[in-house]
Scaffold this active site. Structure first.
Site, PDB file in Angstrom:
ATOM      1  CG  ASP A  82      -6.670  -1.244  -1.796  1.00 55.35           C
ATOM      2  OD1 ASP A  82      -6.957  -2.458  -1.855  1.00 55.35           O
ATOM      3  OD2 ASP A  82      -5.761  -0.789  -1.080  1.00 55.35           O
ATOM      4  CG  ASP A  94      -1.975  -1.060   1.208  1.00 59.39           C
ATOM      5  OD1 ASP A  94      -2.402  -1.452   0.107  1.00 59.39           O
ATOM      6  OD2 ASP A  94      -2.405  -1.502   2.290  1.00 59.39           O
TER       7      ASP A  94
END
Length: 175
Positions: free
Chosen positions: A133, A119
């Protein structure tokens, strides 16, 4: 079968962009550097996430690998019935995001089926995510919209009893 090919193509694009952006993030942000994109809104910050959203379930990474694999298999199966352009986009985005997360879980450190998801997009300190995402969230939002509107995978017009009743075409109780 043509829409199935478009779904796979969109999934491949999502997967490639997500994996390429993660490769970049790991190489460019590895020293803990924060890069401000939009002050107080978007920053870039590397985070290796062993859990799900908000790092929930860090000790059961293998469950997320199995869940992602099941999602990929389910989407590939359901996608064979596609006749709707909107559903093609939904399933392509979901497939690309799920497949990319599955690859992270399977092949990134610390171990096979226990890998951490990369991330790097920090949304004002609320959470940190990635391109997959974004595709998953957008796909889910569009999925809900299509479901609420009653648009099926095969693209036939919705047979929504509430819409029919509001238009004055049904007398008596709804079933």
């Amino acid at each position: 079968m043509r829409r199935y090919g478009w779904m796979l193509a969109l999934a491949a694009v999502v997967l490639a962009v997500d994996q390429a952006s993660k490769f970049w993030a790991v190489s460019a942000l590895a020293d803990g550097e924060r890069v401000t994109v939009i002050p107080q809104v978007i920053q870039l910050l590397l985070l290796l996430n062993p859990g799900a959203a908000f790092s929930i379930g860090e000790g059961v990474t293998w469950v997320f690998a199995l869940t992602a694999a099941a999602a990929v298999i389910g989407i590939l199966y359901v996608g064979r019935r596609l006749r709707s352009s909107a559903w093609t986009v939904v399933l392509g985005a979901l497939l690309g995001g799920a497949a990319s997360h599955l690859l992270d879980r399977l092949f990134r450190p610390p171990a096979f089926a226990h890998g951490h998801v990369v991330d790097f997009i920090d949304y004002g300190g609320l959470f940190v995510g990635n391109v997959a995402d974004i595709a998953l969230t957008g796909g889910c939002a569009l999925l809900m919209l299509l479901s609420v509107r009653g648009i099926p995978l095969d693209g036939t017009p919705a047979k929504n009893p509430l819409a029919i009743r509001r238009a004055g075409h049904v007398d008596g109780p709804l079933r």
